[in-house]
Design an enzyme around this catalytic site. Structure first.
Site, PDB file in Angstrom:
ATOM      1  CE1 TYR A 146       0.391 -11.804  -2.859  1.00 22.57           C
ATOM      2  CE2 TYR A 146       0.691 -13.919  -1.801  1.00 22.57           C
ATOM      3  CZ  TYR A 146       0.413 -12.575  -1.720  1.00 22.57           C
ATOM      4  OH  TYR A 146       0.161 -11.993  -0.498  1.00 22.57           O
ATOM      5  CE  LYS A 195     -12.791  -4.317  -0.065  1.00 24.15           C
ATOM      6  NZ  LYS A 195     -13.309  -3.817   1.235  1.00 24.15           N
ATOM      7  CG  ASP A 227     -13.260  -4.800   4.516  1.00 24.18           C
ATOM      8  OD1 ASP A 227     -13.848  -5.848   4.163  1.00 24.18           O
ATOM      9  OD2 ASP A 227     -13.661  -3.674   4.172  1.00 24.18           O
ATOM     10  CG  ASP A 251       0.639 -14.231   2.358  1.00 30.66           C
ATOM     11  OD1 ASP A 251       1.103 -14.789   3.366  1.00 30.66           O
ATOM     12  OD2 ASP A 251       1.322 -13.524   1.594  1.00 30.66           O
ATOM     13  CG  ASP A 255       1.479 -14.778   8.409  1.00 30.40           C
ATOM     14  OD1 ASP A 255       1.446 -16.029   8.351  1.00 30.40           O
ATOM     15  OD2 ASP A 255       2.434 -14.105   7.972  1.00 30.40           O
TER      16      ASP A 255
END
Ligand code: NAD
Length: 363
Positions: A146, A195, A227, A251, A255
């Protein structure tokens, strides 16, 4: 002890829920012999109404002079509020981004707690969630994808967009240290999510996290691919204590984790910098649809105050006393509208605050 607490009541339901958290803190102060010196600070819509801008130097200085800041939530209804007719950098949310940047808040804590009494709100099968769960997601907030260089250009006749994901070892080390320190105040387990089978930044993340772990032999570190983590959160949420992860993964996972608790009015959050300072706020927004109606659930804000005691002021006993009182009030059947179920007693914002206050006891 005397502590300086910055208080940002904010907009919408913010002032109502912050008032309940202050009642709770005052009860803690009188039971444990502390003084909380509050200083009210303006941010967001309330600051626009007074000064025409969503944040002022006075707000930043006031926050810097505090041991920690407790915030309600900011913002209004984007369709009807005049704040959203202003240019984007003058809108309420710009104030929040500015204060996070000015205070160097790089670590975002998002607990996802399922109380056994609210298990009905959880969309997972009861067999997976029996007894509830208590996960804390620690997300790096100021680096990664980001914040990397990005551009869009036409290359070989095709519109092509590039985003870059960069982390240096210092950025990884400081958030890893936070994760291990926090795990020491919980169940002594960190699962670092990356990852590393694909990304160089993840391989560095894993290496630095391993290095930091050597200083915390009492905390267990394991690694999980993002994942797999997304699946494990809905397959077996009870296996997690502290999840440590980078900005974008955090992020998305935070959620996902909040959804499996099913109760937005119950979720606290915090953002920390490299001192003990933190900004503590509920995960939810300012709920303009129910503002001023004594309907808002104050528990997320009360639990944010408990996190403030635990992580910025290092008052574990006091934080435990608040957490026990919240569990007790749920066990005793009191509910605000958002978590109401049959057979429970519906209460408003103020009464929920009072019921929690009267259950705070010294262990
Ligand atoms: P929201 O979280 O404010 O509300 C979503 C729904 O949940 C609404 O129906 C609301 O009534 C309900 N709700 C939220 N908190 C509740 C509580 N404590 N008790 C009972 N019900 C509750 O999200 P939104 O409507 O998308 O956003 C409203 C405003 O809040 C916007 O201006 C948005 O930008 C802002 N916002 C601020 C923050 C923050 O301050 N950090 C975070 C998210 C949204």
């Amino acid at each position: 002890m005397e502590y300086k607490i910055g208080v940002i009541p904010g907009d919408g339901i913010g002032p109502e829920i912050v008032a309940q958290a202050r009642k709770v803190l005052d009860r803690v102060a009188s039971l444990y012999g502390h003084t909380f010196a509050y200083r009210e600070l303006l941010l967001g819509g309330a600051c626009i109404d007074r000064h025409g801008v969503p944040i002022t130097d006075e707000t930043v200085e006031g926050a810097r002079a505090s041991d920690a800041v407790l915030m309600g939530s900011i913002g209004g209804d984007a369709k009807t509020s005049p704040w959203y007719k202003l240019e984007p950098k003058k809108r309420p949310e710009a104030g929040l981004l500015s204060i996070r940047k000015a205070l160097g808040l790089f670590a975002n804590l998002r607990p996802a707690v399922l109380y056994p009494e609210l298990a009905g709100a959880c969309p997972l099968k009861p067999s997976l969630t029996e007894g509830g769960f208590d996960i804390l997601i620690l997300r790096e907030l100021t680096g990664g994808l980001y914040f990397g260089d990005r551009h869009t250009a036409v290359e070989n006749g095709l519109r092509t967009a590039v985003d870059t994901l960069t982390y240096n070892e210092e950025e990884i080390r400081r958030i890893a240290v936070k994760a291990f320190e926090i795990a020491r105040k919980r169940k002594h387990s960190v699962i670092s999510v990356d990852k590393a089978n694909v990304l160089d930044s993840s391989r560095l993340w894993r290496a630095v996290t391993e290095e930091v772990a050597k200083d915390y032999p009492d905390v267990t570190l394991s690694h999980m691919l993002v994942d797999n983590c997304a699946m494990q959160l809905v397959r077996d949420p009870k296996q997690f204590d502290v999840i440590l992860t980078e900005n974008m993964f955090g992020d998305i996972l935070s959620d996902e984790a909040s959804m499996i608790t099913g109760s937005i009015g119950m979720l606290a959050s915090a953002s920390l910098n490299d001192t003990s300072f933190g900004l503590y706020e509920p995960s939810h927004g300012s709920a303009p649809d129910i503002a001023g109606q004594d309907k808002a659930n104050p528990i997320a804000t009360i639990l944010s105050a408990s996190m403030m005691l635990r992580y910025s002021l290092d008052r574990q006993e006091e934080a435990d006393a608040i957490d026990r009182a919240v569990s007790q009030v749920l066990e005793d059947g009191y509910r605000t509208g958002d978590i109401m179920t049959e057979g429970c007693q519906l209460v408003g914002t103020k009464e929920m605050g009072d019921r929690i206050v009267e259950r705070i006891r010294k262990d």
